[in-house]
Scaffold this motif. Structure first.
Motif, short mmCIF file in Angstrom:
data_model
loop_
_atom_site.label_atom_id
_atom_site.label_comp_id
_atom_site.label_asym_id
_atom_site.label_seq_id
_atom_site.Cartn_x
_atom_site.Cartn_y
_atom_site.Cartn_z
N THR A 28 1.13 -1.28 0.22
CA THR A 28 -0.25 0.09 -0.52
C THR A 28 0.73 1.29 0.09
O THR A 28 2.58 1.46 0.32
CB THR A 28 -1.05 0.19 1.33
OG1 THR A 28 -0.01 0.02 2.58
CG2 THR A 28 -1.81 -1.30 1.02
N GLU A 29 0.06 2.60 -0.01
CA GLU A 29 1.23 3.78 -0.14
C GLU A 29 1.24 3.74 1.60
O GLU A 29 3.32 4.18 1.30
CB GLU A 29 -0.04 4.41 -0.76
CG GLU A 29 1.00 6.45 -1.20
CD GLU A 29 -0.38 6.83 -1.79
OE1 GLU A 29 -0.44 8.68 -0.70
OE2 GLU A 29 -0.63 6.95 -2.06
N GLU A 30 0.87 3.98 1.47
CA GLU A 30 1.17 3.70 3.41
C GLU A 30 2.26 2.69 3.84
O GLU A 30 3.74 3.40 4.33
CB GLU A 30 0.10 3.83 4.32
CG GLU A 30 0.63 4.11 6.28
CD GLU A 30 -0.59 3.88 7.20
OE1 GLU A 30 -0.29 3.46 8.34
OE2 GLU A 30 -1.98 4.05 6.95
N GLU A 36 3.99 1.52 1.94
CA GLU A 36 5.52 2.09 0.93
C GLU A 36 6.14 3.03 1.48
O GLU A 36 7.68 3.88 2.20
CB GLU A 36 5.34 2.01 -0.45
CG GLU A 36 5.28 1.54 -1.52
CD GLU A 36 4.43 1.46 -2.75
OE1 GLU A 36 4.34 2.63 -2.79
OE2 GLU A 36 4.11 0.80 -3.39
N LYS A 37 5.82 4.49 2.67
CA LYS A 37 6.15 4.94 3.04
C LYS A 37 6.95 4.82 4.17
O LYS A 37 8.08 5.10 4.92
CB LYS A 37 5.54 6.73 3.33
CG LYS A 37 5.62 7.28 4.34
CD LYS A 37 4.24 8.36 4.18
CE LYS A 37 4.83 9.28 5.44
NZ LYS A 37 5.15 9.22 7.31
N THR A 38 6.30 3.87 5.45
CA THR A 38 6.80 3.65 5.78
C THR A 38 8.01 2.12 5.32
O THR A 38 9.14 2.97 6.16
CB THR A 38 6.14 1.84 7.03
OG1 THR A 38 4.49 2.71 7.15
CG2 THR A 38 6.45 1.52 7.91
N ALA A 68 10.39 3.57 4.00
CA ALA A 68 11.09 3.88 2.92
C ALA A 68 11.81 4.90 4.21
O ALA A 68 13.11 5.30 4.46
CB ALA A 68 10.39 5.14 2.27
N ASP A 69 10.97 5.28 5.03
CA ASP A 69 11.47 6.09 6.61
C ASP A 69 12.23 5.05 6.96
O ASP A 69 13.28 5.26 7.72
CB ASP A 69 10.25 6.56 7.84
CG ASP A 69 9.03 7.27 6.62
OD1 ASP A 69 9.12 8.35 6.08
OD2 ASP A 69 8.03 7.55 7.59
N LYS A 110 14.04 2.73 5.79
CA LYS A 110 15.32 2.74 5.11
C LYS A 110 16.20 3.84 5.35
O LYS A 110 17.32 4.18 5.94
CB LYS A 110 14.97 2.62 3.42
CG LYS A 110 14.79 1.16 3.09
CD LYS A 110 14.49 1.29 1.56
CE LYS A 110 13.88 -0.17 1.22
NZ LYS A 110 14.16 -0.14 -0.38
N ASP A 111 15.48 4.98 5.20
CA ASP A 111 16.43 6.41 5.50
C ASP A 111 17.22 6.21 7.21
O ASP A 111 17.75 6.69 7.03
CB ASP A 111 15.10 7.29 5.81
CG ASP A 111 15.44 7.98 4.34
OD1 ASP A 111 15.93 7.48 3.56
OD2 ASP A 111 13.86 8.33 4.59
#
Length: 98
Positions: A27-29, A31-33, A35-36, A38-39
């Motif tokens: 989901t979009e959420e 994918e954002k999680t 990415a966070d 990974k950062d």
């Protein structure tokens, strides 16, 4: 080792959790999680590399300041340690300890 109902239930629960996590991460959420995460992992790696680079100078400072503080608090520490270490006879390994 025998497989019993508890093992099968644990396996199925793990598989269900894996499927649910996979669906969430698509989901979009999710994918954002991801990415966070990974950062954050990248930041932690950078901090760890910086700490490794600073470690030798930190330990050298600790050694010199620690020795100075020890001498300040215990002025006779050098004589005590020399007496202590002088009383220990080194063994060559060929001698038998009784």
């Amino acid at each position: 080792m025998s497989v019993n109902a508890k093992h099968i239930a644990t396996f199925l629960l793990g598989a269900a959790a894996g499927v649910a996590l996979n669906k969430y991460l698509q989901t979009e959420e999710g994918e954002k999680t991801l990415a966070d995460l990974k950062d954050k992992a990248s930041q932690l790696k950078t901090e760890a590399e910086g700490a490794i680079d600073k470690a030798p100078e930190y330990f050298e400072k600790l050694k010199t300041e620690g020795a100075a503080a020890l001498k300040e608090q215990f002025p006779d520490i050098e004589k005590f340690l020399q007496d202590l270490m002088g009383g220990i006879k080194p063994t060559t390994g060929a001698e038998e300890v009784k």
